[in-house]
Scaffold this active site. Structure first.
Site, PDB file in Angstrom:
ATOM      1  N   ASP A 172       0.813  -1.219   0.000  1.00  0.00           N
ATOM      2  CA  ASP A 172       0.000   0.000   0.000  1.00  0.00           C
ATOM      3  C   ASP A 172       0.847   1.269   0.000  1.00  0.00           C
ATOM      4  OD1 ASP A 172       1.066  -0.095   2.500  1.00  0.00           O
ATOM      5  OD2 ASP A 172      -0.836  -0.164   3.577  1.00  0.00           O
ATOM      6  N   GLY A 173       2.153   1.123  -0.145  1.00  0.00           N
ATOM      7  CA  GLY A 173       3.025   2.303  -0.238  1.00  0.00           C
ATOM      8  C   GLY A 173       3.641   2.714   1.090  1.00  0.00           C
ATOM      9  N   GLU A 174       3.199   2.113   2.194  1.00  0.00           N
ATOM     10  CA  GLU A 174       3.783   2.477   3.489  1.00  0.00           C
ATOM     11  C   GLU A 174       5.249   2.053   3.538  1.00  0.00           C
ATOM     12  OE1 GLU A 174       1.269   0.758   6.457  1.00  0.00           O
ATOM     13  OE2 GLU A 174      -0.368   2.146   6.039  1.00  0.00           O
ATOM     14  N   LYS A 209      12.549  41.127  -6.783  1.00  0.00           N
ATOM     15  CA  LYS A 209      11.714  40.095  -7.394  1.00  0.00           C
ATOM     16  C   LYS A 209      10.328  40.124  -6.781  1.00  0.00           C
ATOM     17  CE  LYS A 209      12.167  35.681  -5.776  1.00  0.00           C
ATOM     18  NZ  LYS A 209      12.832  34.416  -5.522  1.00  0.00           N
ATOM     19  N   ARG A 215       6.475  37.734  -6.887  1.00  0.00           N
ATOM     20  CA  ARG A 215       5.848  36.502  -7.387  1.00  0.00           C
ATOM     21  C   ARG A 215       4.371  36.768  -7.635  1.00  0.00           C
ATOM     22  NH1 ARG A 215       8.873  32.075  -7.459  1.00  0.00           N
ATOM     23  NH2 ARG A 215      10.685  31.884  -6.084  1.00  0.00           N
ATOM     24  N   THR A 254      12.036  26.018  -9.924  1.00  0.00           N
ATOM     25  CA  THR A 254      11.615  25.982 -11.337  1.00  0.00           C
ATOM     26  C   THR A 254      12.669  26.608 -12.248  1.00  0.00           C
ATOM     27  OG1 THR A 254      10.560  28.155 -11.196  1.00  0.00           O
ATOM     28  CG2 THR A 254       9.196  26.246 -10.639  1.00  0.00           C
ATOM     29  N   THR A 256      13.352  32.227 -11.192  1.00  0.00           N
ATOM     30  CA  THR A 256      14.032  33.406 -10.616  1.00  0.00           C
ATOM     31  C   THR A 256      15.343  33.670 -11.339  1.00  0.00           C
ATOM     32  OG1 THR A 256      13.083  32.970  -8.444  1.00  0.00           O
ATOM     33  CG2 THR A 256      15.047  34.362  -8.490  1.00  0.00           C
TER      34      THR A 256
HETATM   35  C1  R5P Z   1      12.974  31.591  -2.561  1.00  0.00           C
HETATM   36  O1  R5P Z   1      12.787  32.741  -2.250  1.00  0.00           O
HETATM   37  C2  R5P Z   1      14.327  31.031  -2.830  1.00  0.00           C
HETATM   38  O2  R5P Z   1      15.331  31.775  -2.248  1.00  0.00           O
HETATM   39  C3  R5P Z   1      14.574  30.881  -4.319  1.00  0.00           C
HETATM   40  O3  R5P Z   1      14.637  32.171  -4.896  1.00  0.00           O
HETATM   41  C4  R5P Z   1      13.483  30.096  -4.976  1.00  0.00           C
HETATM   42  O4  R5P Z   1      13.386  28.821  -4.387  1.00  0.00           O
HETATM   43  C5  R5P Z   1      13.742  29.943  -6.455  1.00  0.00           C
HETATM   44  O5  R5P Z   1      12.623  29.347  -7.020  1.00  0.00           O
HETATM   45  P1  R5P Z   1      12.446  29.293  -8.588  1.00  0.00           P
HETATM   46  O6  R5P Z   1      13.649  28.612  -9.148  1.00  0.00           O
HETATM   47  O7  R5P Z   1      11.186  28.470  -8.776  1.00  0.00           O
HETATM   48  O8  R5P Z   1      12.254  30.685  -9.082  1.00  0.00           O
END
Ligand code: R5P
Length: 329
Positions: A55-57, A210, A212, A241, A244
């Site tokens: 069951d994945g446990e 930056k 989001r 991802t 940033t």
């Molecule tokens: C978040 O503020 C961290 O310091 C990194 O900037 C963040 O994990 C980068 O995420 P991503 O590569 O998705 O932009």
């Protein structure tokens, strides 16, 4: 540093610690890193059978006696984060029930670290919840690496050692023949991290700004500082991802940066992050092996530096009750 490390390793074979014998145990999150630490310390990894029920446990069976020993469990809680966390809890529980003398959770990447505070009403503080679970499961102390937020150390009521990889980055960057170096923090939160590298390289700092618009989407609004015609090194803790740093690389190029390099500790690299990095015209993405990268995703522009010697040195110092902060003086 390497010279001191070899001395320490030689010392481990001969010395007695107040905590019994040093034992190393690796979870399934980063076997290559566990192997490297084991080789560095010349201490074998304890035979541990990690199995799944239908069951994945998760179930664990530690094959050797742990009674009275000083056990270090190596498990970055990288994706799949919940799986690796649960596995860590179960290993810690098994060790406690096996009468281990002292258990240190070595967590080179701390999952949920980015949720270390509430930014909206009715949100959790998941990083604190995870800290509670880790100690509840049986960790007597922690060995951590470049936490997203230093405050997370304070979420633990047991001793923690928080290691920094910045000397490793600085030593590598010195070999690259860079000119007119500027160290760039991707956002205000990354200022202390960038400052640590900039101090080692005696370079000025620039800042990105930056925001989001959505979770897991990054937008770089501005870059302030001297970047035109300069070799810029962005210092980051996590690449998730790749949004940033690819956006920041684009802004730096637009502002006339000569080269753009990234030094990021934890290459989480979800989904198409590697493709995004390849398209972003970044000269070099320097990361550590705190989080494993699948072999097929390796290659330019990614360079991996190992944190195994640093973790091994910290483990031996904790085992022998010697200063860990001395490593960073
Ligand atoms: C978040 O503020 C961290 O310091 C990194 O900037 C963040 O994990 C980068 O995420 P991503 O590569 O998705 O932009």
């Amino acid at each position: 540093m390497i010279g001191r490390m070899q001395t320490a390793v030689e010392y481990v074979a001969e010395s007695a610690s107040p905590w019994g014998e040093l034992k190393l145990l690796g979870g399934s999150a980063n076997p290559a890193l566990s192997e490297k630490i084991s080789a560095q310390l010349r201490v074998p990894l304890t035979d541990t059978r990690l199995r799944r029920f239908a069951d994945g446990e998760i179930n664990v069976k530690i094959e050797d006696s742990m009674r009275g020993h000083d056990v270090f469990v190596i498990q970055p809680t990288c994706p799949p984060v919940n799986e690796h966390l649960m596995e860590l809890f179960i290993i810690l529980d098994a060790l406690r029930r096996a009468s281990a003398g002292r258990v240190t959770a070595v967590i080179p990447y701390y999952g949920y670290a980015r949720k270390e505070r509430k930014t909206q009403p009715r949100e959790p503080i998941s990083a604190k919840l995870v800290a509670n679970f880790i100690t509840l499961a049986g960790a007597d102390r922690l060995l951590l690496l470049d936490l997203h937020a230093e405050a997370i150390e304070g979420f633990f009521d047991v001793p923690t050692d928080h290691l920094s990889p910045f000397r490793i980055f600085a030593d590598h960057l010195r070999t690259l023949n860079l000119h007119n170096l500027t160290v760039v923090a991707p956002d205000a939160g990354g200022g202390r991290r960038a400052e640590a590298v900039a101090n080692q390289l005696q370079a000025p700092i620039a800042f990105g700004y930056k925001r989001r618009p959505e979770e897991d989407q990054a937008e770089v609004i501005a870059v302030s500082g001297d970047v035109k015609g300069r070799d810029c090194v962005v210092v980051e803790d996590i690449i998730t991802t790749g949004g940033t740093i690819s956006k920041l690389a684009q802004s730096l190029r637009l502002q006339g940066a000569h080269k753009v390099l990234i030094a990021a500790t934890h290459p989480v690299l979800t989904g198409d992050a590697v493709d995004r990095l390849k398209k972003a015209q970044i000269d070099d993405v320097i990361v550590t092996d705190s989080v494993p990268i699948a072999p097929e995703r390796l290659g330019p522009p990614i360079t991996v530096l190992s944190v195994a010697p640093l973790l091994a040195e910290a483990i031996i110092r904790v085992h022998e009750n010697r200063s860990v902060s001395e490593l960073f003086r």
